[in-house]
Design an enzyme around this catalytic site. Sequence first.
Site, short mmCIF file in Angstrom:
data_model
loop_
_atom_site.label_atom_id
_atom_site.label_comp_id
_atom_site.label_asym_id
_atom_site.label_seq_id
_atom_site.Cartn_x
_atom_site.Cartn_y
_atom_site.Cartn_z
N HIS A 22 0.58 -1.14 0.32
CA HIS A 22 -0.18 0.07 -0.22
C HIS A 22 0.85 1.73 0.06
O HIS A 22 0.10 1.72 0.35
CB HIS A 22 -0.80 -0.02 1.15
N HIS A 41 9.94 -4.21 4.54
CA HIS A 41 10.46 -3.36 4.34
C HIS A 41 10.86 -1.81 5.69
O HIS A 41 10.03 -2.96 6.66
CB HIS A 41 9.74 -1.49 3.58
N HIS A 98 -1.92 4.67 10.23
CA HIS A 98 -0.76 4.86 10.19
C HIS A 98 -0.54 6.48 10.03
O HIS A 98 0.35 7.09 10.10
CB HIS A 98 0.00 5.28 8.96
N GLU A 153 3.75 -5.12 8.77
CA GLU A 153 2.69 -5.03 8.31
C GLU A 153 2.26 -6.32 7.34
O GLU A 153 0.86 -6.43 7.10
CB GLU A 153 2.77 -3.80 7.05
C1 DHB Z 1 6.03 3.36 2.15
C2 DHB Z 1 5.52 2.18 2.68
C3 DHB Z 1 4.68 1.98 3.61
O1 DHB Z 1 4.09 0.49 3.68
C4 DHB Z 1 4.11 3.04 4.04
O2 DHB Z 1 2.57 2.89 4.73
C5 DHB Z 1 4.22 4.49 3.64
C6 DHB Z 1 5.36 4.58 3.08
C7 DHB Z 1 7.48 3.68 1.22
O3 DHB Z 1 7.55 2.56 0.85
O4 DHB Z 1 7.61 4.72 0.93
FE FE Z 2 2.64 1.04 5.35
#
Ligand code: DHB
Ligand code: FE
Length: 286
Positions: free
Chosen positions: A12, A191, A59, A238
């Site tokens: 997302h 990530h 978030h 997540e």
């Molecule tokens: C990014 C990834 C995310 O899951 C999020 O909520 C906000 C930013 C990113 O990789 O930029």
């Molecule tokens: Fe996110």
Amino acid sequence: MARIIGGIGTTHVPAIGKAIAEQKHDDPYWKPFFSGFTAVHKWLQTERPDVAVVFSNDHGLNFFLDKLPTFAVGAANEYRNEDEGWGIPVSRAAKGDAPLSWHLINNVVEDGFDITMCQEMLIDHAVTIPLNLMWPQGGWPPIVPVAINTVQHPLPSMARCFELGRSVGRALASYPQDLKVVVIGTGGLSHQLDGERAGFINKEFDTLCMDQLSADPEALTHYTIPQLVELAGAQGVEFLNWMAMRGALGGTVRELHRNYHIPISNTAAATLLFENRPRAERRKAA
Ligand code: DHB
Ligand code: FE
């Protein structure tokens, strides 16, 4: 009876919203990601689900670090988006299905999940981007949003999120109205956005997670949250939303489509489409 026809997992990342607004679908950076949705569009056009249950994490739009429910379920007839500061246009609102929400809430509480019930709830990029990716022409089905805390530790365990999904699955099976339901899990895969390991991505672990999600999701429940942070990154947790999505599906699923592309922004971007195999069909196949 409501029937879960399938499950979809998707990233997302907010930058996707900007790319959609700027129609960058065929741009070399974006094409390998957006093209991963063609199969999902075809499936949704054929199957036409009546409602979507969306497992995602907030978030900071509804809940901040001062008050953060572990599990929160929307019970509204409309869910608005607001400016989150990512530079993406504020999205259209999603319709809700309050009677279905209350049925799910009653059943999961009876099952021992002390959720927060939200008669007002905003949806952030973790809901609007997946809906825009799946239904790019609009025509989103009504949703029941389920927010899982993946932000402030202690987080719920992999096993607990999987069990929440199973509880939602059972609740859907006992809903008297005939509805075709798709369950969606958003976020991930690996990530990390901050700290010393910012930019961390782990293709090997992501692949294992996707493989196990279809073949043996219970095996994934053995990972602890610290292990998940180490292997998937601080925001890769997540994946808990995907565990809940998979829990809502039956014991056996058929993977219809998978796309995995590194990176989109700072994230390993993944799209996974499962067909749910109803119990009778499983018996026949056995
Ligand atoms: C990014 C990834 C995310 O899951 C999020 O909520 C906000 C930013 C990113 O990789 O930029
Ligand atoms: Fe996110």
